[in-house]
Write a protein that holds these residues in place. Structure first.
Motif: not given
Length: 133
Positions: A26, A30, A86, A90, A94
Motif C-alpha cells: 500500500t 502508489p 488501498h 484512500f 479523502f
C-alpha cells in the motif's frame, strides 16, 4: 490485511505477516506507480511536439502496461489483501482532506483569489505593506 485476518481468526503470525505485506504494498505501489510513472510520462509528454513523437510516446506507454500487469500478479501473490488497504487508505485520506478543508481539494483559481483577498486585507491593516506587483 488486519481486518481480514481478524475476521478469519488467523493466528498472530499470519496476522502480522498480512499487515506488514499489505502495508508495504500500500505504501510502495502508489509511490512507484503513481509517482514514478506519472512523473516520467508528464516529462516525456512535455518534451514531445510532433505527431510522430506523440504517437511513439503513447505506443510505448501502451506497451509498458503489459509488464505492469505481470508485476501486479506478483504483488497479488505477495499481498493478496493489498486492494483493501488501498481502499481504506484512500477513504481515510479523502475524509481527512474534507475535514481539514485542505487546499488539495481547491482549484488553482480559488487559491489565487484567496491569496489576493488576503493581500488586500493585510495591506489595509498596514499601508506600508502595499504590494504594487
Amino acid at each position: 490485511g488486519l481486518f481480514e485476518s481478524l475476521r478469519l481468526r488467523e493466528p498472530r503470525a499470519v496476522l502480522v505477516q498480512n499487515v506488514i505485506r499489505t502495508s508495504l504494498v500500500t505504501c510502495f505501489i502508489p509511490i512507484l506507480v503513481v509517482g514514478g510513472i506519472i512523473t516520467a510520462y508528464s516529462h516525456f509528454n512535455r518534451t514531445t511536439d510532433t505527431v510522430a513523437e506523440k504517437f511513439n510516446l503513447y505506443f510505448a506507454s501502451c506497451m509498458a502496461i503489459y509488464p505492469v500487469g505481470r508485476l501486479l500478479q506478483w504483488v497479488e501473490r505477495f499481498a493478496p489483501l493489498w486492494l483493501g488497504g488501498h481502499i481504506v487508505g484512500f477513504f481515510s485520506f479523502f475524509v481527512w482532506t474534507l475535514y481539514t478543508e485542505s487546499d488539495l481539494l481547491k482549484t488553482d483559481r480559488d487559491l489565487l483569489v484567496s491569496k489576493t483577498v488576503h493581500r488586500r486585507l493585510s495591506s489595509r491593516e498596514d499601508p506600508k505593506k502595499e504590494d504594487h506587483s
